[in-house]
Write a protein that holds these residues in place. Structure first.
Motif, PDB file in Angstrom:
ATOM      1  N   ALA A  61     -10.479  -1.358  -7.722  1.00  0.00           N
ATOM      2  CA  ALA A  61     -10.058  -1.023  -6.363  1.00  0.00           C
ATOM      3  C   ALA A  61      -9.192   0.232  -6.289  1.00  0.00           C
ATOM      4  O   ALA A  61      -8.947   0.729  -5.183  1.00  0.00           O
ATOM      5  N   THR A  97       0.815  -1.221   0.000  1.00  0.00           N
ATOM      6  CA  THR A  97       0.000   0.000   0.000  1.00  0.00           C
ATOM      7  C   THR A  97       0.845   1.266   0.000  1.00  0.00           C
ATOM      8  O   THR A  97       0.397   2.314  -0.461  1.00  0.00           O
ATOM      9  N   PRO A 153      -9.852   3.390  -7.005  1.00  0.00           N
ATOM     10  CA  PRO A 153     -10.522   4.492  -6.292  1.00  0.00           C
ATOM     11  C   PRO A 153     -10.551   4.318  -4.779  1.00  0.00           C
ATOM     12  O   PRO A 153     -10.552   5.305  -4.044  1.00  0.00           O
ATOM     13  N   LEU A 154     -10.554   3.062  -4.313  1.00  0.00           N
ATOM     14  CA  LEU A 154     -10.516   2.825  -2.871  1.00  0.00           C
ATOM     15  C   LEU A 154      -9.198   3.301  -2.284  1.00  0.00           C
ATOM     16  O   LEU A 154      -9.163   3.839  -1.174  1.00  0.00           O
ATOM     17  N   PHE A 155      -8.119   3.100  -3.017  1.00  0.00           N
ATOM     18  CA  PHE A 155      -6.825   3.595  -2.575  1.00  0.00           C
ATOM     19  C   PHE A 155      -6.846   5.118  -2.476  1.00  0.00           C
ATOM     20  O   PHE A 155      -6.354   5.704  -1.508  1.00  0.00           O
ATOM     21  N   ASN A 156      -7.387   5.744  -3.519  1.00  0.00           N
ATOM     22  CA  ASN A 156      -7.408   7.205  -3.549  1.00  0.00           C
ATOM     23  C   ASN A 156      -8.255   7.774  -2.413  1.00  0.00           C
ATOM     24  O   ASN A 156      -7.876   8.765  -1.766  1.00  0.00           O
ATOM     25  N   SER A 157      -9.405   7.147  -2.155  1.00  0.00           N
ATOM     26  CA  SER A 157     -10.274   7.638  -1.087  1.00  0.00           C
ATOM     27  C   SER A 157      -9.666   7.417   0.291  1.00  0.00           C
ATOM     28  O   SER A 157      -9.983   8.126   1.247  1.00  0.00           O
ATOM     29  N   ALA A 158      -8.760   6.429   0.394  1.00  0.00           N
ATOM     30  CA  ALA A 158      -8.097   6.156   1.672  1.00  0.00           C
ATOM     31  C   ALA A 158      -6.882   7.052   1.884  1.00  0.00           C
ATOM     32  O   ALA A 158      -6.202   6.941   2.901  1.00  0.00           O
ATOM     33  N   ASP A 173      -1.071   2.761  -6.202  1.00  0.00           N
ATOM     34  CA  ASP A 173      -1.712   1.806  -7.082  1.00  0.00           C
ATOM     35  C   ASP A 173      -0.737   0.778  -7.649  1.00  0.00           C
ATOM     36  O   ASP A 173      -1.141  -0.174  -8.300  1.00  0.00           O
TER      37      ASP A 173
END
Length: 232
Positions: free
Chosen positions: A110, A35, A112-117, A39
């Motif tokens: 997935a 992480t 976008p999930l990284f970006n939102s986190a 990405d």
């Protein structure tokens, strides 16, 4: 050929849940472990799943043959031995491609999930993730093509021991080839560049695909000759 492939399809259907579960676990673990790379972690997870799928399918199908006596029973059916071999190769290729596509789509979804986190992005595009996954699958398929004749010649258990040694040698050879001190690695890096052009990546992946298909055709021919000569 069609009937032989359908028999392989029936076997693979029983294996997909367990293989997909293992693939999902590896994807999640490697993604979380990377992480810090944004990405690029998704690319690592997708590449790992794509690379392991051909080997898993090859070993799982060979194990099924050995466990259930399917190899001996199948030889009594109205399939030619050539059709049996071709169907096995086609099934490994087809379902490896399905797993690679699924891993790539999961990675893209997935992101976008990284970006939102709040995890920083490395700017890796969906195309680059797809190319990396495809290349990983193709390289793994080449390893499978080298090992597959062993399974038709010696059976599952003996071939499994031999293939482990073969994969170890191939892995060491690949690492040596990609070493920064190797001229081949430097040449490939000069072609790809720091920010590789999509057309260049596509050409490199197409070259790997051509090499994999050529090796697959040779391996299939060898396996057919070996299987025809084997007394089941």
């Amino acid at each position: 050929m069609k009937r032989a492939f359908m028999s392989e399809l029936a076997i693979v259907r029983t294996l997909i849940p367990s293989i997909a579960g293992v693939g999902l676990f590896i994807f999640v673990v490697l993604t979380l472990a990377n992480t810090s790379g944004g990405d690029s972690g998704m690319s690592a997870g997708a590449c790992a799943v794509s690379a392991m799928s051909p080997i898993l399918f090859m070993n799982s199908l060979a194990g099924y043959d050995n466990q259930n006596g399917w190899e001996r029973y199948r030889a009594t059916l109205s399939f030619s031995r050539k059709d049996i071999i071709c169907a096995r190769y086609l099934s490994v290729i087809a379902f490896s491609a399905v797993m690679a596509c699924a891993a790539t789509l999961l990675s893209i979804v997935a992101i976008p999930l990284f970006n939102s986190a709040g995890i920083p992005s490395t700017g890796q595009t969906a195309f680059e993730i797809a190319i990396a996954s495809a290349a990983s699958m193709l390289i793994s398929l080449m390893m499978v093509f080298l090992a597959q004749p062993l399974f038709f010649r010696f059976g599952h258990m003996e071939a499994l021991r031999l293939s482990v040694g073969l994969f170890a040698l191939l892995g060491c050879g690949t690492m040596a080839t990609l070493s920064s001190s190797n001229p081949i690695s430097n040449w490939l890096m000069s072609i790809a560049g720091v920010n590789p052009d999509p057309a260049v990546l596509g050409c490199l992946c197409a070259g790997i695909a051509v090499l994999a298909l050529a090796l697959g055709a040779i391996s299939c021919t060898v396996s057919t000759k070996v299987y025809r000569a084997r007394d089941l």
